[in-house]
Design a protein around this motif. Structure first.
Motif, short mmCIF file in Angstrom:
data_model
loop_
_atom_site.label_atom_id
_atom_site.label_comp_id
_atom_site.label_asym_id
_atom_site.label_seq_id
_atom_site.Cartn_x
_atom_site.Cartn_y
_atom_site.Cartn_z
N ILE A 145 13.71 1.12 -6.16
CA ILE A 145 12.68 1.73 -5.32
C ILE A 145 11.75 0.66 -4.76
O ILE A 145 11.42 0.67 -3.57
N VAL A 146 11.32 -0.28 -5.59
CA VAL A 146 10.40 -1.34 -5.15
C VAL A 146 11.07 -2.22 -4.11
O VAL A 146 10.48 -2.54 -3.07
N ARG B 99 0.83 -1.21 0.00
CA ARG B 99 0.00 0.00 0.00
C ARG B 99 0.86 1.26 0.00
O ARG B 99 0.53 2.25 -0.64
N ARG B 100 1.98 1.21 0.72
CA ARG B 100 2.90 2.34 0.75
C ARG B 100 3.49 2.58 -0.64
O ARG B 100 3.66 3.72 -1.06
N LEU B 101 3.80 1.51 -1.35
CA LEU B 101 4.34 1.63 -2.70
C LEU B 101 3.31 2.23 -3.65
O LEU B 101 3.65 3.08 -4.49
N ILE B 102 2.06 1.83 -3.51
CA ILE B 102 1.01 2.33 -4.39
C ILE B 102 0.66 3.78 -4.04
O ILE B 102 0.51 4.62 -4.92
N ARG C 279 2.29 6.84 -9.57
CA ARG C 279 2.26 7.84 -10.65
C ARG C 279 3.48 8.75 -10.60
O ARG C 279 4.05 9.11 -11.63
N ALA C 280 3.88 9.15 -9.38
CA ALA C 280 5.07 10.01 -9.24
C ALA C 280 6.32 9.28 -9.72
O ALA C 280 7.14 9.86 -10.45
N ILE D 18 11.90 0.96 3.41
CA ILE D 18 12.40 2.31 3.15
C ILE D 18 11.34 2.99 2.29
O ILE D 18 11.00 2.50 1.21
N HIS D 19 10.82 4.10 2.76
CA HIS D 19 9.70 4.76 2.08
C HIS D 19 10.13 5.26 0.70
O HIS D 19 11.22 5.81 0.54
N PRO D 20 9.27 5.08 -0.32
CA PRO D 20 9.63 5.50 -1.69
C PRO D 20 9.84 7.01 -1.84
O PRO D 20 10.50 7.45 -2.78
#
Length: 177
Positions: free
Chosen positions: A114-115, A71-74, A82-83, A122-124
């Motif tokens: 990133i993924v 969910r954090r990735l999305i 999108r970013a 680690i937050h994107p």
């Protein structure tokens, strides 16, 4: 297409000019089976576009942690994805236990990092900030040749769990005395 045995046969004809098209055809079918829209998956036949399908289920054994990190990735309404897509000029589809990525090689490499880091807690947003700063620095003629380390934010790891465990063990020792 053989539905009774569940396989698809991809082959060339005598009119095929590009031998690599068979690999591109295989990738096209993989993307379609993952739920990528046909118009987007058809871009795989362009020369500089490649794809990768990352399995993210093995990063966490705990289902709740896995769902939280996915969910954090999305992001909210897909805002983080999108970013990342806009910065890296790739197409990303997060579905189930996999992430499908389409784009050029450098963008694919950045998204993979990133993924993987997101699934390793680690937050994107840290990577997004770094990529935005790098893009801005690459536009400047004078800063292009300099070292950019002073301009990039550092990721500081704070390990609260170890601090909390150490404090708890010290309290137990005091109680025993």
């Amino acid at each position: 297409l053989d539905l009774s045995f569940g396989f698809i046969l991809v082959s060339t004809t005598k009119f095929t000019n590009d031998p690599f098209s068979i690999i591109k055809g295989r990738d096209f079918l993989k993307l379609i089976s993952r739920g990528v829209p046909v118009e987007q998956a058809a871009k795989i036949f362009e020369d500089e576009i490649i794809c990768e399908i990352l399995k993210i289920s093995h990063f966490s054994k705990n289902k709740n942690i896995f769902l939280k990190r996915r969910r954090r990735l999305i992001g909210n309404n897909g805002s983080t994805v999108r970013a990342i897509e806009m910065i890296t000029k790739t197409f990303i589809l997060v579905q189930g236990n996999t992430v499908s990525i389409m784009g050029n090689h450098s963008g694919l490499k950045q998204v993979r990092k990133i993924v993987q880091d997101c699934m390793n807690n680690i937050h994107p947003i840290f990577h997004i900030k770094n990529l935005i700063i790098k893009q801005e620095l690459s536009k400047d003629k004078f800063l292009k040749k300099e070292n950019w380390d002073q301009y990039l934010p550092l990721l500081k790891k704070k390990n609260f769990n170890q601090i909390g465990l150490r404090d708890a063990s010290e309290k137990k020792k005091k109680k025993k005395k």
